[in-house]
Design a protein around this motif. Structure first.
Motif, PDB file in Angstrom:
ATOM      1  N   GLY A 106       0.811  -1.210   0.000  1.00 27.06           N
ATOM      2  CA  GLY A 106       0.000   0.000   0.000  1.00 27.06           C
ATOM      3  C   GLY A 106       0.843   1.257   0.000  1.00 27.06           C
ATOM      4  O   GLY A 106       1.976   1.284  -0.488  1.00 27.06           O
ATOM      5  N   LEU A 107       0.284   2.315   0.579  1.00 27.13           N
ATOM      6  CA  LEU A 107       0.930   3.624   0.558  1.00 27.13           C
ATOM      7  C   LEU A 107       1.764   3.896   1.797  1.00 27.13           C
ATOM      8  O   LEU A 107       2.653   4.752   1.775  1.00 27.13           O
ATOM      9  N   GLY A 156       5.629   1.218   5.864  1.00 31.68           N
ATOM     10  CA  GLY A 156       5.856  -0.153   6.301  1.00 31.68           C
ATOM     11  C   GLY A 156       4.967  -1.176   5.634  1.00 31.68           C
ATOM     12  O   GLY A 156       4.963  -2.350   6.018  1.00 31.68           O
ATOM     13  N   SER A 157       4.211  -0.752   4.620  1.00 31.68           N
ATOM     14  CA  SER A 157       3.263  -1.657   3.962  1.00 31.68           C
ATOM     15  C   SER A 157       3.984  -2.443   2.871  1.00 31.68           C
ATOM     16  O   SER A 157       4.047  -2.037   1.708  1.00 31.68           O
ATOM     17  N   THR A 158       4.573  -3.582   3.261  1.00 27.55           N
ATOM     18  CA  THR A 158       5.312  -4.428   2.326  1.00 27.55           C
ATOM     19  C   THR A 158       4.817  -5.867   2.448  1.00 27.55           C
ATOM     20  O   THR A 158       4.236  -6.256   3.457  1.00 27.55           O
ATOM     21  N   PHE A 159       5.067  -6.638   1.398  1.00 27.64           N
ATOM     22  CA  PHE A 159       4.660  -8.037   1.418  1.00 27.64           C
ATOM     23  C   PHE A 159       5.569  -8.841   2.344  1.00 27.64           C
ATOM     24  O   PHE A 159       6.788  -8.671   2.364  1.00 27.64           O
ATOM     25  N   HIS A 160       4.928  -9.713   3.121  1.00 26.40           N
ATOM     26  CA  HIS A 160       5.638 -10.656   3.992  1.00 26.40           C
ATOM     27  C   HIS A 160       5.038 -12.024   3.740  1.00 26.40           C
ATOM     28  O   HIS A 160       3.854 -12.255   3.999  1.00 26.40           O
ATOM     29  N   LEU A 161       5.846 -12.927   3.198  1.00 27.40           N
ATOM     30  CA  LEU A 161       5.350 -14.219   2.727  1.00 27.40           C
ATOM     31  C   LEU A 161       5.638 -15.324   3.727  1.00 27.40           C
ATOM     32  O   LEU A 161       6.765 -15.465   4.207  1.00 27.40           O
ATOM     33  N   GLU A 190      -0.834  -5.492   7.142  1.00 30.55           N
ATOM     34  CA  GLU A 190      -1.195  -5.495   5.728  1.00 30.55           C
ATOM     35  C   GLU A 190      -0.015  -5.996   4.903  1.00 30.55           C
ATOM     36  O   GLU A 190       1.136  -5.671   5.175  1.00 30.55           O
ATOM     37  N   GLY A 191      -0.321  -6.807   3.902  1.00 29.39           N
ATOM     38  CA  GLY A 191       0.730  -7.360   3.070  1.00 29.39           C
ATOM     39  C   GLY A 191       1.180  -8.747   3.481  1.00 29.39           C
ATOM     40  O   GLY A 191       2.017  -9.351   2.802  1.00 29.39           O
ATOM     41  N   GLN A 233      -2.828   2.123  -6.800  1.00 29.49           N
ATOM     42  CA  GLN A 233      -3.586   2.954  -7.733  1.00 29.49           C
ATOM     43  C   GLN A 233      -5.006   3.190  -7.232  1.00 29.49           C
ATOM     44  O   GLN A 233      -5.533   4.311  -7.311  1.00 29.49           O
ATOM     45  N   VAL A 234      -5.648   2.143  -6.712  1.00 26.22           N
ATOM     46  CA  VAL A 234      -7.006   2.281  -6.181  1.00 26.22           C
ATOM     47  C   VAL A 234      -7.030   3.270  -5.028  1.00 26.22           C
ATOM     48  O   VAL A 234      -7.933   4.120  -4.935  1.00 26.22           O
ATOM     49  N   LEU A 235      -6.051   3.198  -4.135  1.00 27.82           N
ATOM     50  CA  LEU A 235      -6.033   4.091  -2.977  1.00 27.82           C
ATOM     51  C   LEU A 235      -5.837   5.543  -3.377  1.00 27.82           C
ATOM     52  O   LEU A 235      -6.299   6.456  -2.676  1.00 27.82           O
TER      53      LEU A 235
END
Length: 333
Positions: free
Chosen positions: A81-82, A85-90, A113-114, A264-266
């Motif tokens: 997101g924006l 700290g909004s990063t992917f964690h798998l 999130e992510g 983009q949506v946000l």
């Protein structure tokens, strides 16, 4: 960063060449014993690491598994997101009953999130309306993504469309196939359906606390891998591309495309997303059958409404009808 990943990155940097244990230990600030333990851990994860008393270690092959270190091999965080700290964690699991159920528990415990949960196999995977989704090991991508968008609950169907658009773009990029979005949450190739998206919410009327986007993507099945009742309906990217597709690379691009569309949506709202879905739709302009709770009727799928509803003009005439929760099947022209 964990020791195993550091050693893996060093072996990959050698591009198939040998790296001595002493050089690994020195460059990474580790003991020789720590390097040895990391190599054994990599082997347990499916990596083929050759060893030679005089030459050291060499990465001979990596597994075709959606492991975190394969999906995101670079240390640079992948944005969701924006927020900074909004990063992917798998998080990877060899087997789960349901990635959506597991991620829902993590979300209620405060997962950020992510957070992404991916399983090699699901034993109780499901699609829309509780339908079973076959999730065999080694052949597909079975995952769930946690988002916490500052949006009202009514936007959940649009978030499912967003995920389907991301999968479509990744399939086209990685597998070079003609993939299309079928309303409301599927991805199709000429051979049949390859992906379904399930959006589940933890929400109040005015806002979403958490949205879990579950994605079931058939990647490397052959026609014989599907049960008889799905013959001619279900397909895989391998069937469309005519070759196996690397799952870790595919997942990397699914998440990258998802993050780009979410941001983009946000910023811009859903209209750019709807324009993309219109351009790559398997549904619009096609005759369809709409199956609602109390009736079934034919019509022509004409457009998408701003809220994501499918606008269908009844075959009997009259103005287009906004369809929200029905099953919509495409009829032969």
């Amino acid at each position: 960063m964990e020791t195993v990943v550091l050693v893996l990155q060093s072996l990959k940097a050698a591009r198939g060449g040998w790296v001595s244990g002493e050089a690994l230990a020195s460059s990474l600030g580790l003991s020789r014993n720590a390097v040895w333990k990391a190599v054994n851990a990599l082997r347990r994860r499916g990596y083929a690491v050759a060893a030679s008393p005089r030459r050291g270690y060499r990465l001979a092959a990596a597994p075709d598994q959606p492991l975190p270190e394969e999906v995101f091999p670079d240390p640079v965080p992948e944005l969701v997101g924006l927020e900074p700290g909004s990063t992917f964690h798998l998080e990877y699991f060899p087997e789960l009953p349901s990635t959506n159920d597991h991620l829902r528990r993590l979300g209620r415990q405060g997962a950020p999130e992510g957070t992404v949960v991916v399983a090699e196999q699901q034993t109780a995977g499901r699609g829309r309306r509780g339908r079973e989704w076959a999730s065999p090991p080694g052949l597909g991508l079975w995952l769930s993504v946690l988002l916490r968008p500052p949006l009202p609950a009514r936007d959940a169907p649009l978030l499912a469309l967003m995920a389907a658009a991301a999968v479509r773009a990744a399939a086209e990029q990685v597998a070079a196939v003609d993939a299309r979005v079928k309303w409301p949450n599927d991805v199709m190739v000429p051979q049949g359906k390859v992906c379904g998206v399930l959006a589940e919410l933890d929400a109040e009327l005015d806002r979403i606390r958490a949205c879990i986007l579950g994605v079931g993507l058939n990647v490397n099945q052959t026609a014989s891998d599907f049960p008889p009742h799905l013959a001619g309906k279900a397909a895989s990217l391998r069937m469309a591309a005519g070759r196996p597709v690397h799952r870790a690379e595919l997942l990397r691009w699914v998440l990258r495309h998802l993050g780009a569309r979410y941001r983009q949506v946000l910023v811009e709202g859903f209209e750019p997303l709807l324009e993309e879905v219109r351009a790559f739709s398997a549904t619009l302009g096609r005759p369809v059958t709409v199956e609602e709770a109390d009736r079934t009727w034919p019509g022509l799928a004409e457009d998408l409404a701003p809220d994501g509803a499918l606008l269908v003009r009844p075959a009997s005439g009259g103005a287009p009808v906004a369809v929200y929760a029905a099953d919509v099947s495409i009829r032969p022209a």
